[in-house]
Structure formats: structure tokens, C-alpha cells
Design a protein around this motif. Structure first.
Motif, short mmCIF file in Angstrom:
data_model
loop_
_atom_site.label_atom_id
_atom_site.label_comp_id
_atom_site.label_asym_id
_atom_site.label_seq_id
_atom_site.Cartn_x
_atom_site.Cartn_y
_atom_site.Cartn_z
N UNK A 1 0.84 -1.20 0.00
CA UNK A 1 0.00 0.00 0.00
C UNK A 1 0.87 1.25 0.00
N UNK A 2 0.35 2.32 -0.56
CA UNK A 2 1.01 3.62 -0.41
C UNK A 2 1.10 3.91 1.09
N UNK A 3 2.25 4.37 1.53
CA UNK A 3 2.47 4.63 2.95
C UNK A 3 3.19 3.51 3.68
N UNK A 4 3.28 2.32 3.07
CA UNK A 4 4.05 1.24 3.69
C UNK A 4 5.52 1.63 3.73
N UNK A 5 6.23 1.09 4.72
CA UNK A 5 7.66 1.30 4.84
C UNK A 5 8.33 -0.07 4.75
N UNK A 6 9.16 -0.26 3.72
CA UNK A 6 9.86 -1.53 3.54
C UNK A 6 11.06 -1.56 4.49
N UNK A 7 11.11 -2.57 5.35
CA UNK A 7 12.21 -2.70 6.30
C UNK A 7 13.09 -3.91 6.02
N UNK A 8 12.57 -4.91 5.26
CA UNK A 8 13.36 -6.08 4.89
C UNK A 8 12.96 -6.54 3.50
N UNK A 9 13.96 -7.02 2.75
CA UNK A 9 13.73 -7.65 1.45
C UNK A 9 14.43 -9.00 1.49
N UNK A 10 13.68 -10.06 1.23
CA UNK A 10 14.23 -11.42 1.30
C UNK A 10 14.97 -11.65 2.62
N UNK A 11 14.37 -11.18 3.70
CA UNK A 11 14.85 -11.36 5.07
C UNK A 11 16.13 -10.59 5.40
N UNK A 12 16.54 -9.68 4.52
CA UNK A 12 17.71 -8.83 4.78
C UNK A 12 17.24 -7.42 5.06
N UNK A 13 17.87 -6.77 6.05
CA UNK A 13 17.51 -5.40 6.39
C UNK A 13 17.70 -4.47 5.20
N UNK A 14 16.75 -3.56 5.03
CA UNK A 14 16.84 -2.54 3.99
C UNK A 14 17.74 -1.43 4.51
N UNK A 15 18.69 -1.01 3.69
CA UNK A 15 19.62 0.05 4.06
C UNK A 15 19.58 1.20 3.05
N UNK A 16 18.51 1.26 2.29
CA UNK A 16 18.35 2.30 1.29
C UNK A 16 17.65 1.75 0.07
N UNK A 17 17.37 2.62 -0.88
CA UNK A 17 16.64 2.24 -2.09
C UNK A 17 17.36 1.13 -2.85
N UNK A 18 18.67 1.22 -2.96
CA UNK A 18 19.41 0.22 -3.73
C UNK A 18 19.25 -1.18 -3.16
N UNK A 19 19.13 -1.29 -1.83
CA UNK A 19 18.96 -2.62 -1.23
C UNK A 19 17.57 -3.20 -1.51
N UNK A 20 16.63 -2.37 -1.95
CA UNK A 20 15.33 -2.85 -2.40
C UNK A 20 15.42 -3.27 -3.87
N UNK A 21 16.17 -2.52 -4.66
CA UNK A 21 16.26 -2.77 -6.10
C UNK A 21 17.18 -3.94 -6.45
N UNK A 22 18.27 -4.13 -5.73
CA UNK A 22 19.27 -5.14 -6.08
C UNK A 22 18.71 -6.56 -6.24
N UNK A 23 17.82 -7.03 -5.37
CA UNK A 23 17.35 -8.42 -5.52
C UNK A 23 16.27 -8.63 -6.58
N UNK A 24 15.85 -7.58 -7.28
CA UNK A 24 14.77 -7.71 -8.24
C UNK A 24 15.24 -8.33 -9.55
N UNK A 25 14.61 -9.45 -9.92
CA UNK A 25 14.88 -10.11 -11.19
C UNK A 25 13.53 -10.50 -11.80
N UNK A 26 13.32 -10.21 -13.08
CA UNK A 26 12.04 -10.56 -13.70
C UNK A 26 11.70 -12.04 -13.50
N UNK A 27 10.44 -12.28 -13.11
CA UNK A 27 9.95 -13.63 -12.92
C UNK A 27 10.27 -14.25 -11.57
N UNK A 28 11.09 -13.59 -10.77
CA UNK A 28 11.47 -14.11 -9.45
C UNK A 28 10.58 -13.53 -8.37
#
Length: 112
Positions: free
Chosen positions: A53-80
Motif C-alpha cells: 500500500x502507499x504509505x508502507x515502509x519496507x524494512x526487509x527484502x528477502x529477510x535482509x535489512x533494507x539500508x536504502x533504495x538500492x537494497x530494495x532494487x538489487x534483488x529484483x529479477x524478472x519472474x522471481x
């Protein structure tokens, strides 16, 4: 990769601005470590379909702490599948944490 959401890295200044404009304080931990706010989630996009939802705050991606926008983008792969842990400020979520997963699209779908 396309998820259909805007990302804004939180810092002390942004958190203070949001607190002033909305009256909702963000916990200092989220602001200090570079958690990422979703100021907008596009309707019908993969992020919306998985429940972000708009307003959500991402704190982990794939169980790893988020440390900035790049840490959200790095694990993204089409179809995964990507797992997000978000803090959501509403009364329907227990303890304010929600775990969601999204399947990443290669690109934005055009048309109907």
C-alpha cells in the motif's frame, strides 16, 4: 524490473517532514537505517496485487535489512519472487508488520 511503486529512502529530515505534515511519527530506527517509504503504489501493478500500500515502509527484502533504495532494487529479477517485510500504520495489522511477496515483471504492461 517493474513492481509499480515509487520508492523514497527515509532519513531524519524526511521523517520530520512527514511527521509535521501527517502527524504520524516514524520510529527513529526506520529513519536511521534507511528504510524505504512507498509514497505511491500504482493500481493493478505487481506491488498492488500482492498487497503493498502507499504509505508502507519496507524494512526487509528477502529477510535482509533494507539500508536504502538500492537494497530494495538489487534483488529484483524478472519472474522471481521477492519477499518484503513492511511496517504499516493502520489498525488492521498486528504489531504493524506485514510480510508480502511479489513476482517481479520484466516491464510495465501497456494497455488494457
Amino acid at each position: 524490473p517493474y513492481l509499480g511503486m515509487k520508492l523514497l529512502e527515509l532519513n531524519a529530515g524526511i521523517c520530520e517532514s512527514l511527521r509535521t505534515s501527517t502527524g504520524t511519527p516514524f520510529p527513529p530506527k526506520e529513519c536511521e537505517r534507511g528504510a524505504v517509504l512507498l509514497p505511491h503504489v500504482h493500481p493493478g501493478a505487481p506491488a498492488d496485487r500482492c498487497g503493498l500500500h502507499s504509505g508502507d515502509v519496507i524494512v526487509k527484502v528477502n529477510e535482509k535489512d533494507v539500508t536504502g533504495v538500492q537494497s530494495v532494487l538489487d534483488p529484483l529479477e524478472p519472474g522471481k519472487k521477492v519477499n518484503f517485510e513492511v511496517v504499516r500504520r493502520d489498525e488492521t495489522t498486528r504489531k504493524g508488520f506485514v510480510r508480502l511477496c511479489v513476482v517481479v515483471q520484466a516491464e510495465e504492461m501497456r494497455g488494457g
